[in-house]
Write a protein that holds these residues in place. Structure first.
Motif, PDB file in Angstrom:
ATOM      1  N   GLU A 224       6.474  30.588 -22.173  1.00 35.94           N
ATOM      2  CA  GLU A 224       6.686  30.881 -20.748  1.00 35.94           C
ATOM      3  C   GLU A 224       6.435  32.358 -20.451  1.00 35.94           C
ATOM      4  N   LYS A 225       6.875  33.237 -21.347  1.00 34.38           N
ATOM      5  CA  LYS A 225       6.637  34.669 -21.155  1.00 34.38           C
ATOM      6  C   LYS A 225       5.149  34.987 -21.198  1.00 34.38           C
ATOM      7  N   CYS A 226       4.423  34.333 -22.096  1.00 34.60           N
ATOM      8  CA  CYS A 226       2.967  34.527 -22.187  1.00 34.60           C
ATOM      9  C   CYS A 226       2.277  34.071 -20.900  1.00 34.60           C
ATOM     10  N   CYS A 227       2.739  32.947 -20.368  1.00 36.14           N
ATOM     11  CA  CYS A 227       2.155  32.435 -19.121  1.00 36.14           C
ATOM     12  C   CYS A 227       2.404  33.396 -17.964  1.00 36.14           C
ATOM     13  N   ILE A 228       3.631  33.915 -17.890  1.00 35.10           N
ATOM     14  CA  ILE A 228       3.971  34.863 -16.820  1.00 35.10           C
ATOM     15  C   ILE A 228       3.141  36.133 -16.962  1.00 35.10           C
ATOM     16  N   LEU A 229       3.007  36.606 -18.197  1.00 31.88           N
ATOM     17  CA  LEU A 229       2.227  37.816 -18.454  1.00 31.88           C
ATOM     18  C   LEU A 229       0.770  37.621 -18.049  1.00 31.88           C
ATOM     19  N   ALA A 230       0.193  36.478 -18.449  1.00 33.79           N
ATOM     20  CA  ALA A 230      -1.204  36.195 -18.107  1.00 33.79           C
ATOM     21  C   ALA A 230      -1.374  36.059 -16.602  1.00 33.79           C
ATOM     22  N   TYR A 231      -0.404  35.416 -15.966  1.00 28.37           N
ATOM     23  CA  TYR A 231      -0.478  35.238 -14.508  1.00 28.37           C
ATOM     24  C   TYR A 231      -0.463  36.588 -13.803  1.00 28.37           C
TER      25      TYR A 231
ATOM     26  N   ILE B  47       1.160  26.315 -13.767  1.00 27.68           N
ATOM     27  CA  ILE B  47       1.080  27.632 -14.407  1.00 27.68           C
ATOM     28  C   ILE B  47       0.086  28.518 -13.665  1.00 27.68           C
ATOM     29  N   SER B  48      -1.023  27.927 -13.214  1.00 26.40           N
ATOM     30  CA  SER B  48      -2.070  28.708 -12.544  1.00 26.40           C
ATOM     31  C   SER B  48      -1.602  29.271 -11.204  1.00 26.40           C
ATOM     32  N   ILE B  49      -0.557  28.672 -10.596  1.00 33.01           N
ATOM     33  CA  ILE B  49      -0.061  29.187  -9.312  1.00 33.01           C
ATOM     34  C   ILE B  49       1.298  29.869  -9.462  1.00 33.01           C
ATOM     35  N   GLY B  50       1.742  30.044 -10.711  1.00 32.09           N
ATOM     36  CA  GLY B  50       2.953  30.821 -10.959  1.00 32.09           C
ATOM     37  C   GLY B  50       4.257  30.053 -10.968  1.00 32.09           C
ATOM     38  N   LYS B  51       4.228  28.712 -10.914  1.00 28.80           N
ATOM     39  CA  LYS B  51       5.456  27.919 -10.942  1.00 28.80           C
ATOM     40  C   LYS B  51       5.799  27.572 -12.391  1.00 28.80           C
ATOM     41  N   MET B  52       6.250  28.587 -13.121  1.00 35.78           N
ATOM     42  CA  MET B  52       6.445  28.453 -14.565  1.00 35.78           C
ATOM     43  C   MET B  52       7.605  27.532 -14.930  1.00 35.78           C
ATOM     44  N   ALA B  53       8.733  27.684 -14.231  1.00 36.45           N
ATOM     45  CA  ALA B  53       9.924  26.900 -14.577  1.00 36.45           C
ATOM     46  C   ALA B  53       9.650  25.405 -14.466  1.00 36.45           C
ATOM     47  N   LYS B  54       9.002  25.010 -13.379  1.00 34.26           N
ATOM     48  CA  LYS B  54       8.680  23.591 -13.187  1.00 34.26           C
ATOM     49  C   LYS B  54       7.698  23.106 -14.235  1.00 34.26           C
ATOM     50  N   ALA B  55       6.714  23.956 -14.568  1.00 34.76           N
ATOM     51  CA  ALA B  55       5.721  23.584 -15.583  1.00 34.76           C
ATOM     52  C   ALA B  55       6.380  23.389 -16.942  1.00 34.76           C
ATOM     53  N   MET B  56       7.323  24.274 -17.302  1.00 34.04           N
ATOM     54  CA  MET B  56       7.996  24.166 -18.592  1.00 34.04           C
ATOM     55  C   MET B  56       8.829  22.885 -18.688  1.00 34.04           C
ATOM     56  N   LYS B  57       9.481  22.528 -17.588  1.00 37.59           N
ATOM     57  CA  LYS B  57      10.267  21.287 -17.581  1.00 37.59           C
ATOM     58  C   LYS B  57       9.370  20.067 -17.817  1.00 37.59           C
ATOM     59  N   ILE B  58       8.197  20.065 -17.184  1.00 39.54           N
ATOM     60  CA  ILE B  58       7.276  18.935 -17.346  1.00 39.54           C
ATOM     61  C   ILE B  58       6.730  18.893 -18.771  1.00 39.54           C
ATOM     62  N   ILE B  59       6.422  20.066 -19.339  1.00 45.13           N
ATOM     63  CA  ILE B  59       5.939  20.115 -20.719  1.00 45.13           C
ATOM     64  C   ILE B  59       7.001  19.582 -21.678  1.00 45.13           C
TER      65      ILE B  59
ATOM     66  N   LYS C   6       7.991  14.387 -29.601  1.00 51.78           N
ATOM     67  CA  LYS C   6       7.779  15.684 -30.243  1.00 51.78           C
ATOM     68  C   LYS C   6       8.944  16.624 -29.929  1.00 51.78           C
ATOM     69  N   GLU C   7       9.208  17.520 -30.844  1.00 52.62           N
ATOM     70  CA  GLU C   7      10.266  18.502 -30.643  1.00 52.62           C
ATOM     71  C   GLU C   7       9.659  19.892 -30.504  1.00 52.62           C
ATOM     72  N   ILE C   8      10.067  20.614 -29.461  1.00 54.68           N
ATOM     73  CA  ILE C   8       9.613  21.990 -29.248  1.00 54.68           C
ATOM     74  C   ILE C   8      10.854  22.874 -29.220  1.00 54.68           C
ATOM     75  N   SER C   9      10.853  23.877 -30.067  1.00 57.32           N
ATOM     76  CA  SER C   9      12.017  24.757 -30.136  1.00 57.32           C
ATOM     77  C   SER C   9      12.139  25.585 -28.862  1.00 57.32           C
ATOM     78  N   LYS C  10      13.369  25.988 -28.568  1.00 58.56           N
ATOM     79  CA  LYS C  10      13.605  26.801 -27.368  1.00 58.56           C
ATOM     80  C   LYS C  10      12.928  28.159 -27.474  1.00 58.56           C
ATOM     81  N   GLU C  11      12.871  28.706 -28.700  1.00 55.63           N
ATOM     82  CA  GLU C  11      12.202  29.996 -28.890  1.00 55.63           C
ATOM     83  C   GLU C  11      10.725  29.905 -28.539  1.00 55.63           C
ATOM     84  N   LEU C  12      10.101  28.812 -28.982  1.00 59.64           N
ATOM     85  CA  LEU C  12       8.670  28.635 -28.704  1.00 59.64           C
ATOM     86  C   LEU C  12       8.419  28.468 -27.213  1.00 59.64           C
TER      87      LEU C  12
END
Length: 368
Positions: A144-151, A112-124, A133-139
């Protein structure tokens, strides 16, 4: 993985060298890889843990891995009775480390710190699946949008380097303070390891007993680090190391010297264990790996002086322990200037580390 491969090749080749020049070259290759064989994995583990689990998991891993090796190493050397066989036996386990390539995931925080969001989300998502654990697609989409915005807001596509640790006065001060503390820690720890060989009645027994001190030295942070705090525990450990070493310098009976020196080694090991975790919690994510590697390198540089510290025994038998005690007091003073990171969020940027040093709360992601 590259470091472990480098260490494996260098270690195995050193067993087949027929002259000192080639032996030095192969051991140099091993030395190049030594620091990076374990520190990146340690950092990876730190970046995947919440703050409340860091002391337990990091110290537990050191306990179950380092302790048996430290206690068995002298007896493995005695059993091998040949330096070539010893080089092979101590290098072969690195094959297991290489197999871990198929089990380990990259740090999502670093991605996330270097901008590789898609790969980070897959690992999460993979981590969540493994943990049941279950994480909804909306969440996940919102996150991911928050991470991109912060980046985009905070970094503006800036590539951070080790030099960013020295760009501001406060960040430079913190970095240099960490370097000085770690240089003293490495020097004191290595000097204790070398001095104990001369102090004890039997090198194999004394080395094993001293190595067994790794267990309580890991268990103390395991149980008390979050309650006492990084700064207080590190401070008291340095003072304890100074007291134990000074008493050893003043005594004359061999077994009494060994007991007090081992206590000093015990306290030095605590500072060693805390130091790695504390530095990882202070340095920002974008340069955490580089920063810790730099600090570790400076520690190896200072540990080159440990044979000379031990060698001062030719002038006075008490000189090595007295020098170790003085260095420990100096380190205790420098500890006072570092921020305590107990239960704190890992800083993402150098600015977050500066806030940490001012006891300000860190917000990892900004909202619009």
């Amino acid at each position: 993985m590259l470091s472990n491969l480098c260490a494996l090749i260098g270690g195995l080749l050193s067993a087949f060298c027929n002259n000192f020049i080639w032996f030095s070259i192969t051991r140099f290759v091993v030395g190049l890889a030594l620091n990076n064989c374990c520190i990146p994995v340690y950092v990876l583990m730190m970046e995947c843990l919440p703050s409340k689990y860091r002391p337990a998991v990091t110290n537990f891993s050191l306990t179950i891995c380092f302790l048996p090796a430290a206690c068995l190493l002298p007896w493995i050397a005695l059993w091998c009775n040949n330096w070539r066989l010893l080089a092979i036996v101590t290098s072969a386990p690195l094959v297991i480390c290489l197999l871990m390539y198929f089990c380990l995931q990259e740090s999502p925080r670093w991605l996330i710190s270097i901008g590789k969001m898609a790969k980070a989300m897959k690992i999460i998502e993979y981590i969540a699946k493994v943990n049941g654990k279950e994480i909804s697609k909306e969440l996940m989409t919102t996150f991911e949008k928050c991470c991109i915005l912060a980046y985009n807001e905070e970094k503006q596509w800036k590539q951070y380097t080790l030099l960013d640790l020295f760009r501001s006065y406060r960040m430079c001060f913190i970095t240099l303070d960490l370097v000085i503390i770690w240089m003293i820690t490495a020097l004191v720890y290595d000097a204790h390891v070398r001095a104990i060989i001369e102090i004890g009645p039997d090198v194999f027994i004394t080395f094993s007993v001293a190595g067994a001190m790794e267990l309580p030295a890991c268990l103390v942070p395991f149980f008390f680090l979050d309650f006492v705090g990084r700064k207080c525990m590190c401070l008291f450990a340095f003072i304890g190391c100074a007291v134990g070493s000074l008493i050893a310098a003043l005594l004359r009976i061999k077994w009494q010297i060994a007991v007090t020196a081992i206590f000093g080694r015990f306290c030095a090991t605590i500072t060693f264990n805390i130091g790695v975790q504390w530095a990882a919690e202070i340095l920002p994510t974008v340069v955490r790996g580089q920063g810790i590697a730099f600090i570790q390198i400076m520690g190896f540089v200072s540990s080159l002086l440990s044979p000379f510290v031990v060698y001062t025994k030719i002038y006075s038998p008490s000189a090595p322990m007295a020098i170790i005690a003085a260095l420990s007091i100096c380190a205790a003073v420098f500890v006072l200037f570092l921020p305590d990171t107990t239960r704190s969020v890992l800083p993402q940027l150098p600015e977050d580390t500066e806030k940490l040093s001012k006891n300000q709360k860190i917000y990892v992601l900004k909202r619009k």
